[in-house]
Write a protein that holds these residues in place. Sequence first.
Motif, PDB file in Angstrom:
ATOM      1  N   PHE A   1      -7.134  -4.022  -5.615  1.00  0.00           N
ATOM      2  CA  PHE A   1      -6.539  -2.886  -6.313  1.00  0.00           C
ATOM      3  C   PHE A   1      -5.570  -2.074  -5.451  1.00  0.00           C
ATOM      4  CE2 PHE A   1     -10.822  -3.729  -7.940  1.00  0.00           C
ATOM      5  CZ  PHE A   1     -10.492  -4.116  -9.228  1.00  0.00           C
ATOM      6  N   VAL A   2      -5.765  -2.072  -4.134  1.00  0.00           N
ATOM      7  CA  VAL A   2      -4.918  -1.249  -3.264  1.00  0.00           C
ATOM      8  C   VAL A   2      -3.455  -1.668  -3.304  1.00  0.00           C
ATOM      9  CG1 VAL A   2      -4.460  -0.567  -0.881  1.00  0.00           C
ATOM     10  CG2 VAL A   2      -6.797  -0.552  -1.747  1.00  0.00           C
ATOM     11  N   PRO A   3      -3.112  -2.938  -2.992  1.00  0.00           N
ATOM     12  CA  PRO A   3      -1.691  -3.296  -3.008  1.00  0.00           C
ATOM     13  C   PRO A   3      -1.077  -3.167  -4.393  1.00  0.00           C
ATOM     14  CG  PRO A   3      -3.035  -5.277  -2.834  1.00  0.00           C
ATOM     15  CD  PRO A   3      -3.963  -4.104  -2.679  1.00  0.00           C
ATOM     16  N   ALA A   4      -1.888  -3.450  -5.426  1.00  0.00           N
ATOM     17  CA  ALA A   4      -1.369  -3.312  -6.789  1.00  0.00           C
ATOM     18  C   ALA A   4      -1.068  -1.850  -7.099  1.00  0.00           C
ATOM     19  CB  ALA A   4      -2.372  -3.872  -7.785  1.00  0.00           C
ATOM     20  N   SER A   5      -1.937  -0.946  -6.653  1.00  0.00           N
ATOM     21  CA  SER A   5      -1.722   0.489  -6.906  1.00  0.00           C
ATOM     22  C   SER A   5      -0.475   0.995  -6.189  1.00  0.00           C
ATOM     23  CB  SER A   5      -2.940   1.291  -6.463  1.00  0.00           C
ATOM     24  OG  SER A   5      -4.081   0.959  -7.215  1.00  0.00           O
ATOM     25  N   ILE A   6      -0.363   0.686  -4.890  1.00  0.00           N
ATOM     26  CA  ILE A   6       0.796   1.156  -4.122  1.00  0.00           C
ATOM     27  C   ILE A   6       2.079   0.498  -4.629  1.00  0.00           C
ATOM     28  CG2 ILE A   6       1.858   1.252  -1.836  1.00  0.00           C
ATOM     29  CD1 ILE A   6      -0.971   1.314  -0.645  1.00  0.00           C
ATOM     30  N   GLY A   7       2.010  -0.823  -4.838  1.00  0.00           N
ATOM     31  CA  GLY A   7       3.195  -1.542  -5.301  1.00  0.00           C
ATOM     32  C   GLY A   7       3.635  -1.126  -6.682  1.00  0.00           C
TER      33      GLY A   7
ATOM     34  N   MET B   1       7.139   0.495  -8.129  1.00  0.00           N
ATOM     35  CA  MET B   1       7.877  -0.067  -9.254  1.00  0.00           C
ATOM     36  C   MET B   1       7.995   0.923 -10.402  1.00  0.00           C
ATOM     37  SD  MET B   1       8.927  -2.939  -8.222  1.00  0.00           S
ATOM     38  CE  MET B   1       9.693  -3.366  -9.781  1.00  0.00           C
ATOM     39  N   VAL B   2       6.945   1.673 -10.657  1.00  0.00           N
ATOM     40  CA  VAL B   2       6.990   2.686 -11.718  1.00  0.00           C
ATOM     41  C   VAL B   2       8.019   3.763 -11.382  1.00  0.00           C
ATOM     42  CG1 VAL B   2       5.666   4.593 -12.725  1.00  0.00           C
ATOM     43  CG2 VAL B   2       4.680   2.296 -12.645  1.00  0.00           C
ATOM     44  N   PHE B   3       8.066   4.161 -10.117  1.00  0.00           N
ATOM     45  CA  PHE B   3       9.084   5.143  -9.697  1.00  0.00           C
ATOM     46  C   PHE B   3      10.490   4.584  -9.927  1.00  0.00           C
ATOM     47  CE2 PHE B   3      11.848   6.427  -6.063  1.00  0.00           C
ATOM     48  CZ  PHE B   3      12.166   7.695  -6.542  1.00  0.00           C
ATOM     49  N   LEU B   4      10.719   3.309  -9.586  1.00  0.00           N
ATOM     50  CA  LEU B   4      12.030   2.709  -9.816  1.00  0.00           C
ATOM     51  C   LEU B   4      12.352   2.638 -11.308  1.00  0.00           C
ATOM     52  CD1 LEU B   4      12.277  -0.280  -7.284  1.00  0.00           C
ATOM     53  CD2 LEU B   4      13.182   2.034  -7.063  1.00  0.00           C
ATOM     54  N   LEU B   5      11.365   2.301 -12.117  1.00  0.00           N
ATOM     55  CA  LEU B   5      11.592   2.202 -13.561  1.00  0.00           C
ATOM     56  C   LEU B   5      11.930   3.562 -14.167  1.00  0.00           C
ATOM     57  CD1 LEU B   5       8.752  -0.329 -14.445  1.00  0.00           C
ATOM     58  CD2 LEU B   5      11.219  -0.723 -14.730  1.00  0.00           C
TER      59      LEU B   5
ATOM     60  N   SER C   1       7.038  13.392 -11.029  1.00  0.00           N
ATOM     61  CA  SER C   1       5.628  12.988 -10.926  1.00  0.00           C
ATOM     62  C   SER C   1       5.503  11.566 -10.391  1.00  0.00           C
ATOM     63  CB  SER C   1       4.941  13.095 -12.288  1.00  0.00           C
ATOM     64  OG  SER C   1       4.961  14.427 -12.760  1.00  0.00           O
ATOM     65  N   SER C   2       6.359  10.660 -10.901  1.00  0.00           N
ATOM     66  CA  SER C   2       6.304   9.272 -10.433  1.00  0.00           C
ATOM     67  C   SER C   2       6.641   9.170  -8.950  1.00  0.00           C
ATOM     68  CB  SER C   2       7.252   8.401 -11.260  1.00  0.00           C
ATOM     69  OG  SER C   2       8.613   8.690 -10.973  1.00  0.00           O
ATOM     70  N   PHE C   3       7.558  10.009  -8.493  1.00  0.00           N
ATOM     71  CA  PHE C   3       7.893  10.006  -7.067  1.00  0.00           C
ATOM     72  C   PHE C   3       6.702  10.439  -6.225  1.00  0.00           C
ATOM     73  CE2 PHE C   3       9.127  12.644  -3.410  1.00  0.00           C
ATOM     74  CZ  PHE C   3       9.705  11.667  -2.608  1.00  0.00           C
ATOM     75  N   PHE C   4       6.027  11.506  -6.643  1.00  0.00           N
ATOM     76  CA  PHE C   4       4.903  12.011  -5.855  1.00  0.00           C
ATOM     77  C   PHE C   4       3.684  11.085  -5.928  1.00  0.00           C
ATOM     78  CE2 PHE C   4       7.136  16.159  -5.950  1.00  0.00           C
ATOM     79  CZ  PHE C   4       7.121  16.404  -4.576  1.00  0.00           C
ATOM     80  N   VAL C   5       3.572  10.315  -7.009  1.00  0.00           N
ATOM     81  CA  VAL C   5       2.508   9.311  -7.056  1.00  0.00           C
ATOM     82  C   VAL C   5       2.752   8.258  -5.986  1.00  0.00           C
ATOM     83  CG1 VAL C   5       1.480   7.447  -8.414  1.00  0.00           C
ATOM     84  CG2 VAL C   5       1.949   9.649  -9.483  1.00  0.00           C
ATOM     85  N   PHE C   6       4.001   7.776  -5.884  1.00  0.00           N
ATOM     86  CA  PHE C   6       4.319   6.788  -4.850  1.00  0.00           C
ATOM     87  C   PHE C   6       4.185   7.396  -3.460  1.00  0.00           C
ATOM     88  CE2 PHE C   6       7.658   4.913  -2.066  1.00  0.00           C
ATOM     89  CZ  PHE C   6       6.988   3.729  -1.798  1.00  0.00           C
ATOM     90  N   LEU C   7       4.655   8.634  -3.283  1.00  0.00           N
ATOM     91  CA  LEU C   7       4.532   9.289  -1.976  1.00  0.00           C
ATOM     92  C   LEU C   7       3.069   9.441  -1.593  1.00  0.00           C
ATOM     93  CD1 LEU C   7       5.827  10.785   0.414  1.00  0.00           C
ATOM     94  CD2 LEU C   7       5.705  12.894  -0.953  1.00  0.00           C
ATOM     95  N   GLY C   8       2.238   9.875  -2.542  1.00  0.00           N
ATOM     96  CA  GLY C   8       0.824  10.054  -2.249  1.00  0.00           C
ATOM     97  C   GLY C   8       0.133   8.749  -1.910  1.00  0.00           C
TER      98      GLY C   8
ATOM     99  N   ALA D   1       5.970  -5.807  -7.419  1.00  0.00           N
ATOM    100  CA  ALA D   1       7.126  -6.465  -8.022  1.00  0.00           C
ATOM    101  C   ALA D   1       6.704  -7.755  -8.723  1.00  0.00           C
ATOM    102  CB  ALA D   1       8.175  -6.763  -6.947  1.00  0.00           C
ATOM    103  N   TYR D   2       5.768  -8.469  -8.110  1.00  0.00           N
ATOM    104  CA  TYR D   2       5.311  -9.728  -8.700  1.00  0.00           C
ATOM    105  C   TYR D   2       4.595  -9.487 -10.027  1.00  0.00           C
ATOM    106  CZ  TYR D   2       5.203 -14.685  -7.532  1.00  0.00           C
ATOM    107  OH  TYR D   2       5.479 -16.026  -7.490  1.00  0.00           O
ATOM    108  N   ILE D   3       3.808  -8.420 -10.090  1.00  0.00           N
ATOM    109  CA  ILE D   3       3.134  -8.091 -11.353  1.00  0.00           C
ATOM    110  C   ILE D   3       4.158  -7.829 -12.446  1.00  0.00           C
ATOM    111  CG2 ILE D   3       1.669  -6.398 -12.518  1.00  0.00           C
ATOM    112  CD1 ILE D   3       0.281  -5.980  -9.767  1.00  0.00           C
ATOM    113  N   VAL D   4       5.181  -7.050 -12.125  1.00  0.00           N
ATOM    114  CA  VAL D   4       6.208  -6.710 -13.112  1.00  0.00           C
ATOM    115  C   VAL D   4       6.951  -7.953 -13.576  1.00  0.00           C
ATOM    116  CG1 VAL D   4       8.397  -5.487 -13.443  1.00  0.00           C
ATOM    117  CG2 VAL D   4       6.483  -4.336 -12.310  1.00  0.00           C
ATOM    118  N   VAL D   5       7.355  -8.829 -12.637  1.00  0.00           N
ATOM    119  CA  VAL D   5       8.130 -10.008 -13.050  1.00  0.00           C
ATOM    120  C   VAL D   5       7.255 -11.004 -13.812  1.00  0.00           C
ATOM    121  CG1 VAL D   5       9.783  -9.753 -11.162  1.00  0.00           C
ATOM    122  CG2 VAL D   5       7.810 -11.248 -10.845  1.00  0.00           C
TER     123      VAL D   5
END
Length: 507
Positions: free
Chosen positions: A21-27, A31-35, A128-135, A197-201
């Motif tokens: 779950f960790v890499p998926a959460s951070i990654g 991706m959510v911030f980019l979207l 909010s999406s930015f601070f989620v990625f930052l956190g 990125a892999y999850i999204v693609v």
Amino acid sequence: MDPVLLSRIQFALTAGYHWIFVPASIGMAFMVFLLWTMAAITNEEQWHKAAKFFSKWLGVFFVLGVPTGIVMEFEFGANWANYSVFVGSIFGPPLMLEGLFAFALESTFLGVLLFGMDKLPRAITWISSFFVFLGSSLSGLWILIANSWQQTPAAYIIKNTPLGPRAELTDFMKAVFNPLLVSQYTHTINSAILTGAYIVVAVSAYYLLKKRHTQVARSALALGIVVLAVSSIIQLYPTGHEEGMVIAKYQPTKLAADEGLFKTEKGAPMVVFGIVDEKNQQIKYAIEIPKLLSWLAFGDWNAQVLGLHDAARYVWYEQVLNNPNYANEQVKKEVVDGIMKAYGINPNDPDANEKMVKVLEDALPVAFMFYAYRVMVGLGTLFILIGLVGVLLLLLGKLYDARWFLKVLVVTVPLPWLAGEAGWFTHEVGRQPWMVWGMVTDKTGASANVSATSVLITLIAFVVVYTILFYIWLHFVRKLIKEGPEPVEGDVTAKPTPAVSVAGGGQ
């Protein structure tokens, strides 16, 4: 049953499961911030729908990642009490700061994002999406500060206390920026971005294959494949290369085991693959690239690379016996004697030091390390190939219709997790028998009064609970895939999902 071995298995299980779950959460946070950024820049509906859809994915990974991570902190105190006493004053502050600041930041703004994206202005949602990625990135930073310090400890002194020898900080910032931190952090965070990125693609490719939600899928796939290509290259160089150089300098036994190098060599070759024969200390049928290991490890084609036995001697004599961070000779003797006695060695034996060298040498499962390392590197190379092929197809305008490639993306989606797990096993098993390099081993760090039966019972309980959690996770993932993103106006391939009331009935 050996309680130390069972405790190691239990921690490997909980840490390995948590890493799902960790890499998926951070990654996914990245991706959510980019979207959401693309939605803000273009103001196009498909980007907004994609951002909302994958925000839900982020929520699923985050919710199941939290409880699996908290468990490990309790394990430190329960199964590894002596370790906690020895380095608690150093290991504790990063964990505290991670909870107080990073986790609080991430969880707060994730709540704002998930519950406010239909109600709040889009600017607030983007912030909010930015601070989620930052956190999430800061959370990873504090955890890796603690982990990297254990691998390459710095800025500490070992003192005698009423509880026994204890490591204490002498310079907080030097401890934070220990030799391994920067390369390990960038390599780990980048691997998480690759996973996201892999999850999204993969999800986008699935919808294109099914001819559903094609407008959202096309946009998300184009963005994701570019991120995948870039992050896969960065994973190899510079982050992976830089971390490897640090390991070569500070953890020579880990390097020797990774490479199956039993004898010291100048101009050491890189073994692409072979069959490990630990009994005869050789790699059979080795496919080698001459001198490449010396260059990768030290930037010199003719540099000397220590074999496993010589590396173990170096670690014991130079990094343990000649460690300058003991407060005095008395505390040094207490630490060294304690390590020896834990392995049944009499400190007064004239051959005690050579016996400890043998312990360090035998502690490493070379075959496991050798193959795990090649799984990680091999998959990393595959990701580069997939990413570059995807970008080429995108530039040629053939990405969305290349069904063979879309199928590859869907089928290979578990591989980033496999690569990550292989990398962590290489990283952590490779420091055996040390919990803290040169100071605390698994035997000296284990709790003295925890029985094997107690550890086994909790281990079985974890397996049962984690199996249930995994089923719950799969249920939500399947639900998300089935429902898909909200329909884009004019997209005839989007199938509207009936609204569901709080009580569970369709409206």
